[in-house]
Enzyme design. Structure first.
Site, PDB file in Angstrom:
ATOM      1  CB  CYS A   1      -0.941   0.007   1.181  1.00 15.86           C
ATOM      2  SG  CYS A   1      -1.981  -1.443   1.186  1.00 15.86           S
TER       3      CYS A   1
ATOM      4  CB  CYS B   1       0.249   0.716   7.906  1.00 13.64           C
ATOM      5  SG  CYS B   1      -1.518   0.803   7.665  1.00 13.64           S
TER       6      CYS B   1
END
Lengths: 764, 491
Positions: free
Chosen positions: B139, B459
């Site tokens: 991500c 994150c």
């Protein structure tokens, strides 16, 4: 030495001895102030849910002993009486343990089967009350939930378990020669079905939670949590409690149904079990299988089948009664005492009585990537030890590396590891042909060929590269350690570590200390062994140490018996029916005929006449013909890949015929043959204790059972002497002595025990 | 996890004496950036470093982020990336031949366009002489694309880099099983009919069962939602708290959208369909409605639901990054400096989504700032529970001492400065493209609200995070971003 695989399952017990200390007052109070006098069980109330916490003082585990049971009963009565409380959860405050089972010492203290039956019936009554409770009770299980603990859990209306490796459920009673005596035999079949219940109770195996969920043994799983605002273990138990409380509320409000949806297979099975004919077939099948495997030597499994059958066929009243009766009977049997003795011995041999070593071993180096070396590497890398595996040739090294990989990969196939864990564990292994990195090694274990000059050479090579604190351990089955240490610059750092093959399956490790070995070196070796998951006996150096020395006279007798014309297959069946997991002839093939010859020659030289019996010539001829046993495909038997039944090697006939000796009729009955083997073994074991090679009888029993396959139902040579009677054994030895001479002369210690019947190796 | 600190210089007319003073300083801003008088009350130092080139974000755009399976569902990833590139060209009017290098981030790769950056660039009409590469870091892939660009510029290799990210979750590569693939490959090599027939005779029906792209972590076999649920439980975060935070995200996003604050969004004419002008995942609901949903991962008692998680999204984004002097020479008024960045990583099992907590203090220390100095926080919202867990971790002395090796807690970012224009929960989270959105949101917020530093954090799978930080052009903004990985970048 495949021998003790069958009882390997014993190791799955978690130590569960309780220390009781009367004056202790429990520190974990959460609940109401009125309960300050209870030490094992107390409770608090969250809303309308009672949270019952179990926490035996001064012990790592909770065990169902009298105090715990009575406190638990009190607590439950208060809960049932309270108007505010509508449901309850049961949870342990100990990380890693729900309830590890009944208190074995409590059972051992009973003198009659009536007393035991009473204990069983008390348990049955208590758990029946739980089962019939109108206020729903949820068992929140984290850690081992075994025996009585599981009986408690399955009496609750609902079970929630933590999904971690420490949480296991099972009925290990059968491994102690008893049965689940608090209603387990009656409730389990109803919960998981008869076949699965038999499997659990007859094997004693531990069930992992994911499987337990599928079987219907637990209703919900809770994942363990990672770091948060508290230590993970603490928060995980708290979370389990929170989840259990919501379920308890839901059950009380009838929002959640305790009934589980059964799968198609389950429905079919339970339908089939409704047909009496099918049930009879299943009982028959299971009984046959048990008889075949136990040879009738272990009474517990048959009684378990019997009790389950009674409950199903004659109703639960009869079932409960049968359960408590048989429980009482079984706990009084010699077999049970022997197995419980082994259990205690095992707990003892899982401790490091030499204390913590000055320097923890983190880097291990292993010399020789053969079966042994690679096996040692395998049990080391998966415990996180950085391990160097060194061999002389690339081909040998590659074979060893493949063995380690295969061992790990098999675990992946069984879903005990993920492929990622396998890869990361395998990264702990470095394969190499040189001594690079040995300067960091904390311990070197050599597993090179059994040849003294070779061992001397590697010892000198290794000592040139290792740091001062590094321990040098020799994996040998018979070469005296002091002879190996003779060329060492630092004999205090030299020790023997005798592993048994296959290393990843055999639990025993025999550690051999010389007079010069320092205490810290021993502590270090024991620490490594324990880390590798081994059961450890520490013995003094001498020819054959303990295990090999006991085996040698028995092997010599095996050869004599074969020379006397007994069929190898018959001898095998005589030994297995006595309780040895592997037949005596097969054992020679498994150990390797060349190894057996080597050991027999060496020990023959050291001990002389006492180790004689069969003719060494037999082994010599076999070696010269290449009949080395399983590893060469031929020994007494012929071994072929994929063949289940093995045939006798017909080429052996001529060898046996040429060395035939006439049997002596008065010592050649089947029973005599069995006892000739066993008494020589036992006599030598006792002599090891007499000479101080062994420090304790318990270590002798553990070594014999776990390393050599001495019948577990007899509990090991020392327990056998206690239970069978020293006098009877001496009588037998005298009888055989008369026929064969000094090989059967009973040792002084044994004679002492025979002369004073109060003398025992064990007093409990 | 990673975090990028983007240091944006606001060049609103509304700047203060601070800006005036600053323009005198050698590094940070030049006279071309309009120094304006305004209500800027704080006066902060510059984060420029001696002997290191200043890197600026000239501007950035994204196509609307759509729920996967909606209007973009028939497109391919490079179509979305191309649209973002064309939009960036249009927005910045940068001549194509000035662009030295193009980098895109993506997570689930379309195998036909595995270097999606290059395919998109060629399609968008960039010179075939402009090299392009694609990066992947779960991500925070777009963060990685940007920090790679920063590195290339700071080290003097290039002056102008386009960084972006793209994800198309409407279509994912579903493969034949390994057995089937093996048979097909062997068939290719088989020379005679006999060989072929013998290979075909080995075919079994189960060869046809497909292999789906893994939704679980490779190392732990756990899906991210499952991990988020455990994380929320570890920090004892309740379902209502999570729903409330998700509702906040949606409400703020709705407000920002209505007020036209999401200026990085460009319209995209989807071939054969309507022109898309805005994100379609923003759906403010009510707590009662949200409470009705069943847990999505840990059933039946978990707390993470569809409503408090980010949804599968299609989208693409791109930013134009330049060396400061180049931007100024070309007459640009850059939106932000990208200053420091940090990537961190932790245990992928239990701390998968905790990166921002680790990365935030690191990137701040690296920049010599404290939490109080930061004017805008833009954190990637994978799950409500994940954001709240990071808050609790940052607010806990115990956690700081036991896991971060710090003496005291990091401290909480004030909510009034935190994701005030919505976040991934409401705007959507096309894995590879989120990083650029975070940086542009931070830069635009600093310009709009008046601030100097922003911090961006996110994150990522694998347990990494990126943090970045930016300051506004006439001296104000600074953003720090962190994506779903355990490394941190402070731009």
């Amino acid at each position: 030495m495949v021998a003790s695989r069958a009882i390997g399952s014993l190791s799955r017990f978690t130590g569960s001895r309780t220390l009781r200390c009367p004056g202790y007052i429990c520190r974990t109070f959460t609940g109401s102030s009125a309960l300050l006098t209870r030490t094992h069980v107390n409770y608090g109330v969250k809303g309308d849910v009672a949270v019952v916490r179990i926490n035996s003082p001064n012990s790592k585990v909770n065990t169902l002993n009298k105090e715990l049971q009575s406190e638990f009963t009190e607590v439950m009565n208060e809960i049932w009486a309270s108007d505010q409380i509508r449901s309850a959860i049961l949870i342990s405050s100990k990380p890693g343990c729900f309830i590890a089972g009944a208190d074995i010492n409590m059972l051992a203290a009973c003198k009659t089967d009536q007393e035991l039956m009473q204990i069983s019936q008390e348990g049955q009554r208590l758990f029946e009350k739980l089962e019939k409770s109108t206020k729903p009770i949820v068992a929140a299980i984290s850690g081992s939930c075994l025996g009585g603990g599981l009986e408690l859990a399955i009496s609750c209306q609902y079970r929630i378990a933590t999904k971690d490796k420490k949480t296991v459920l099972g009925f290990p009673e059968v491994l102690l020669g008893i049965l689940p005596g608090a209603g387990g035999t009656q409730k389990l079949p109803k919960m998981v079905g008869v076949p699965a219940a038999f499997d659990m109770m007859l094997t004693g195996r531990n069930i992992r939670v994911d499987r337990a969920k599928k079987m219907g043994l637990v209703d919900q799983l809770v994942e363990p949590l990672g770091p948060g605002l508290k230590p993970p273990e603490e928060r995980t138990i708290e979370y389990l409690e929170e989840v259990a409380v919501t379920f308890a509320k839901g059950l009380a409000d009838k929002k959640i149904s305790p009934k589980r949806d059964k799968g198609l297979v389950e429905k079919l099975t339970s339908y089939a079990m409704g047909i009496p004919f099918v049930r009879q077939q299943i009982y028959k099948k299971v009984e046959e299988k048990v008889r075949k495997q136990t040879k009738g030597l272990y009474p517990a499994p048959l009684k378990i089948i019997d009790v389950v059958k009674t409950g199903i066929e004659q109703g639960s009243d009869a079932g409960y009664l049968a359960e408590s009766q048989k429980f009482g009977e079984l706990a009084m049997t010699k077999e049970s005492k022997a197995l419980i003795g082994l259990y205690h011995g095992q707990v003892l041999c899982k401790k490091n009585k030499f204390g913590a070593p000055q320097k923890e071993v983190k880097h291990l180096a292993i010399l020789g990537a053969g079966l042994m070396g690679a096996g040692i590497a395998q049990v080391s890398v998966d415990k996180g030890l950085k391990t160097i595996l060194k061999d002389a040739t690339l081909a040998g090294l590659g074979r060893g590396q493949q063995q380690v990989f295969k061992g790990l990969n098999d675990k992946v196939k069984k879903k005990a590891l993920t492929s990622f864990e396998r890869d990361s564990i395998f990264s702990n292994l470095t394969g190499q042909l040189d001594y690079q990195g040995f300067e960091k090694a904390d311990m070197v274990i050599e597993a090179v060929f059994e040849d003294l000059s070779l061992k001397h050479r590697v010892l000198k090579e290794v000592e040139a590269v290792i740091p001062d604190h590094c321990v040098f351990a020799s994996n040998t089955s018979a070469l005296p350690i002091n002879e190996i240490a003779a060329v060492s610059k630092r004999p205090e750092k030299v020790i023997g570590m005798h592993y048994f093959s296959p290393v990843d399956k055999m639990q025993l490790l025999e550690i051999i200390t010389t007079e010069k070995t320092s205490r810290d070196t021993t502590a270090s070796a024991v620490a490594v062994g324990l880390k590798q998951g081994k059961v450890i006996i520490v013995v003094k150096d001498g020819p054959g140490f303990y295990t090999t020395r006991c085996l040698a006279p028995m092997m010599s007798e095996v050869i004599r018996i074969l020379q006397e014309g007994v069929d190898p297959k018959k001898l095998d069946s005589l030994t297995t029916s006595f309780g040895f997991p592997v037949g005596a002839t097969t054992l020679v093939d498994e150990v390797g005929v060349d190894v057996a010859k080597h050991v027999a020659e060496d020990l023959g030289k050291a001990f002389g006449e006492r180790f004689e019996g069969g003719s060494l010539e037999l082994l010599r001829q076999m070696v010269s013909k290449g009949f080395l046993g399983r590893k060469s495909g031929k020994g007494f038997y012929i071994y072929q890949e994929g063949m289940k039944t093995k045939n006798l090697n017909s080429d052996m006939d001529s060898i046996l015929a040429s060395l035939k000796i006439p049997p002596k009729p008065d010592v050649s009955s089947d029973e005599d043959i069995q006892y000739r083997l066993v008494t020589r073994f036992v006599n030598e074991a006792v002599m090891c204790l007499q000479e101080g090679v062994l420090a304790t009888p318990a270590e002798g029993d553990i070594g014999a059972v776990f390393g050599l396959g001495f019948p577990p139902c007899l509990g090991g040579p020392f327990r056998f002497v206690d239970l069978y009677g020293a006098q009877k054994i001496v009588d037998r030895l005298r009888k055989y002595e008369a026929a064969y001479g000094k090989q059967f002369t009973p040792c002084q210690l044994l004679v002492d025990h025979a002369n004073s019947p109060n003398k025992k190796f064990y007093y409990q | 996890m990673t975090s990028i600190l983007t240091y944006t210089f606001k060049n609103l007319p509304s700047t203060s004496k601070w800006a005036l003073r600053f323009s005198v300083r050698p590094l940070s801003c030049s006279s071309q950036l309009r120094a304006a008088p305004a209500a800027q009350t704080k006066s902060k130092k510059t984060l420029a470093k001696p002997n290191v080139k200043n890197v600026v974000v000239v501007d950035g755009v994204r196509i609307p982020f759509l729920l996967s399976g909606t209007l973009y569902k028939d497109l391919m990833p490079h179509d979305l990336a191309r649209a973002a590139l064309l939009g960036l060209l249009h927005r910045t009017s940068v001549p194509k031949d000035v662009v030295d290098y193009i980098i895109f981030g993506t997570v689930i790769q379309e195998v036909k366009t595995s270097n999606v950056a290059r395919e998109a660039a060629l399609g968008a009409g960039f010179s075939d002489k402009t090299p392009a590469h694609t990066v992947t870091m779960a991500c925070i892939s777009a963060n990685q694309a940007m920090t790679t660009g920063v590195g290339l510029i700071a080290s003097g290799q290039y002056d102008v880099v386009v960084a972006g990210g793209v994800e198309l979750m409407s279509d994912v590569p579903i493969r034949h099983s390994r057995k089937m693939r093996k048979m097909m490959l062997d068939l290719n090599k088989a020379k005679t009919l006999g060989q072929r027939l013998s290979l075909i005779s080995k075919f079994r029906l189960n060869f046809l069962s497909p292999e789906l792209p893994a939704v679980a972590e490779f190392s732990t076999n756990e899906t991210m939602g499952h991990s988020a649920d455990r994380l929320a439980a570890a920090f004892a975060i309740s379902r209502p708290e999570q729903d409330e935070y998700a509702l906040r995200s949606h409400s703020l996003a709705k407000k920002a959208q209505d007020e036209g604050l999401l200026s990085d969004v460009i319209p995209f004419k989807v071939p054969g369909k309507d022109t898309v002008t805005k994100d379609n995942g923003i759906r403010p609901s009510s707590l009662e409605q949200m409470a009705k949903l069943k847990p999505a991962f840990i059933k039946p008692y978990g707390t993470v639901t569809a409503a408090n998680s980010s949804f599968l999204t299609d989208g693409a984004s791109a930013v134009l990054i330049m060396a400061e002097e180049k931007a100024l020479a070309m007459g640009y008024k850059p939106k932000a400096y990208l200053r420091d960045f940090v990537y961190v990583s932790q245990d992928p099992k239990d701390q998968l989504l905790l990166g921002p907590a680790y990365a935030t203090p690191k990137v701040l220390e690296k920049a010599g700032l404290t939490m109080n100095d930061v004017d805008a926080f833009e954190f990637h919202e994978a799950f409500s529970g994940q954001i709240l867990a990071n808050f609790k971790a940052m607010d806990s002395d115990w956690f700081a001492q036991n896991y971060m090796g710090r003496k005291a807690k990091v401290g909480l970012p004030p909510l009034e400065k935190f994701n005030t224009w919505g976040g991934s929960l409401s705007l959507g989270h096309p894995f590879g493209a989120t990083g650029c959105r975070l940086v542009m949101a931070a830069a635009n917020r600093l310009r709009k609200e008046g601030g100097q530093y922003a911090l961006v954090a996110a994150c990522a799978a694998g347990g990494q995070v990126c943090h970045s930080r930016s300051t506004g052009a006439s001296g104000k903004s600074f953003s720090l971003k962190q994506s779903k990985l355990i490394q941190e970048c402070l731009i």
